[in-house]
Scaffold this active site. Sequence first.
Site, PDB file in Angstrom:
ATOM      1  CG  MET A  30      -1.887  -1.211   1.172  1.00 36.11           C
ATOM      2  SD  MET A  30      -3.380  -0.987   2.135  1.00 36.11           S
ATOM      3  CE  MET A  30      -2.718  -0.800   3.765  1.00 36.11           C
ATOM      4  CD  GLU A  35      15.993  -1.983   4.324  1.00 36.30           C
ATOM      5  OE1 GLU A  35      16.092  -0.824   3.872  1.00 36.30           O
ATOM      6  OE2 GLU A  35      16.407  -2.990   3.720  1.00 36.30           O
ATOM      7  CG  HIS A  37       7.047  -2.168   2.074  1.00 32.00           C
ATOM      8  ND1 HIS A  37       6.939  -1.048   2.869  1.00 32.00           N
ATOM      9  CD2 HIS A  37       5.813  -2.746   2.076  1.00 32.00           C
ATOM     10  CE1 HIS A  37       5.705  -0.949   3.332  1.00 32.00           C
ATOM     11  NE2 HIS A  37       5.006  -1.956   2.873  1.00 32.00           N
ATOM     12  CD  GLN A  61      -5.932  -3.701   3.062  1.00 28.80           C
ATOM     13  OE1 GLN A  61      -5.836  -4.152   1.919  1.00 28.80           O
ATOM     14  NE2 GLN A  61      -4.966  -3.863   3.952  1.00 28.80           N
ATOM     15  CG  ASP A 150       0.808  -6.875   8.198  1.00 32.15           C
ATOM     16  OD1 ASP A 150       0.180  -6.216   9.025  1.00 32.15           O
ATOM     17  OD2 ASP A 150       1.647  -6.378   7.423  1.00 32.15           O
ATOM     18  CB  VAL A 176      12.649  -5.447   8.530  1.00 38.24           C
ATOM     19  CG1 VAL A 176      13.882  -4.568   8.675  1.00 38.24           C
ATOM     20  CG2 VAL A 176      12.841  -6.447   7.396  1.00 38.24           C
ATOM     21  CB  SER A 185       4.449  -0.521  10.975  1.00 36.45           C
ATOM     22  OG  SER A 185       3.187   0.020  10.634  1.00 36.45           O
TER      23      SER A 185
HETATM   24  O1  PAF Z   1      -0.012  -5.601   3.843  1.00 34.96           O
HETATM   25  C1  PAF Z   1      -0.447  -4.726   3.073  1.00 34.96           C
HETATM   26  O2  PAF Z   1       0.192  -3.727   2.790  1.00 34.96           O
HETATM   27  C2  PAF Z   1      -1.841  -4.912   2.475  1.00 34.96           C
HETATM   28  O3  PAF Z   1      -2.696  -5.531   3.365  1.00 34.96           O
HETATM   29  C3  PAF Z   1      -1.832  -5.639   1.117  1.00 34.96           C
HETATM   30  C4  PAF Z   1      -1.313  -7.061   1.258  1.00 34.96           C
HETATM   31  C5  PAF Z   1      -0.960  -4.881   0.122  1.00 34.96           C
HETATM   32  C6  PAF Z   1      -3.248  -5.725   0.561  1.00 34.96           C
HETATM   33  O4  PAF Z   1      -3.776  -4.456   0.341  1.00 34.96           O
END
Ligand code: PAF
Length: 281
Positions: A30, A35, A37, A61, A150, A176, A185
Site C-alpha cells: 500500500m 526497509e 517492503h 480493508q 502481518d 524487519v 510499519s
Molecule cells: O499488507 C499490506 O500492505 C496490504 O494488506 C496488502 C497485502 C498490500 C493488501 O492491500
Amino acid sequence: MQTIETPRDMQKLAEDHRRAGQSIGLVPTMGALHEGHLSLIRRCRAENDVAIMSLFVNPTQFNRQDDLDRYPRDLAGDSGLAREAGVDIIFAPTVEGMYPQGYQTSVTLEQLPTRWEGTSRPGHFQGVATVCTKLFTICRPHRAYFGQKDYQQSRVVRRLAADLNLDLEIVVLPTVREADGLALSSRNVLLKPEERRQARVLSQALFQAQADVRAGQRDATRLHAAIEDRIQTAPLAVLDYVGVCDPETLVPLEKIEDRAVAVVAASFGTTRLIDNALLEP
Ligand code: PAF
C-alpha cells in the site's frame, strides 16, 4: 521501470511475460515503503525474471475512514525506492479501476478472520482477501511476497491461495525491526516522539515470551499474562489484544506442545500497532 495503471494493461503485460517463459514475482504493497517492503522486493528480484510491485491503498480493508484518510502516501518517494530495489513494473491502479461501478464480489474466509485483527477491524480480512485475489489474477505471479509482521494476513493469504487453487507460491519473510526492536510499519511515522519511545514495549514483551519459552515455560495462560503485564508498563499503551495461539489456525492455546505464535495489538495515541513472534521450545 514501467508504471501501469489499469488492470487490463497489467494483465496483458503479465500474460506477455508468461508467454515468453519468464517467471513473475509480485510484492503487494500500500506504499509508504520502508526497509520491510524493500527486503521483500530484493527477494522477489532475486527469485524471478520480472519483479512487480503493486501500490494500492485498498479502501475495502479499512474499517475506519479516518484511518484510511491518514494512511501515509508518497508515490514519488516510493517509485524511487522501488526502482533502486530492482522493481521492473509498478502496478498502481485507481480505486475506480479496481472497484468499478457495479462491483459486488468479495472473497471471504470462514475461520481465520474470526479473531484478533478480524474482530478488532471488522471486514478487514474480507478486503485483504478480495484485493489479493484480484492482484493475483491481474499480475499473474508465480510467487507473491508478504511480511511476517502481518502474521494473520500471511495465514489468510496462504489459505486462500490453497483453497482457490491459485497456483502460486506465497513467500513469507521475517519482520524487519528498528534497532530497539520496534517492527517496521508504514504507520510508525504517525507516532509522536514519546509514543514512539514507548512503542518498543511490544517487541520487548514478545522477545521476553520467546526467552520464557526457550527457558521451559509451556503454560500459554502465564505467557499471555506476562506479555499483557509488560505492555501495560508503558503508560501510553492502550492494549487491544494479546494472543498465544496455534501458528496455523490462530486458535488460542492453553499449553505449548510444539510451536506457537504470540500476537499483540495496542494503540499509542491515535496510532494502532501490531506485532507477533513465533514461540519455539
Ligand atoms: O499488507 C499490506 O500492505 C496490504 O494488506 C496488502 C497485502 C498490500 C493488501 O492491500
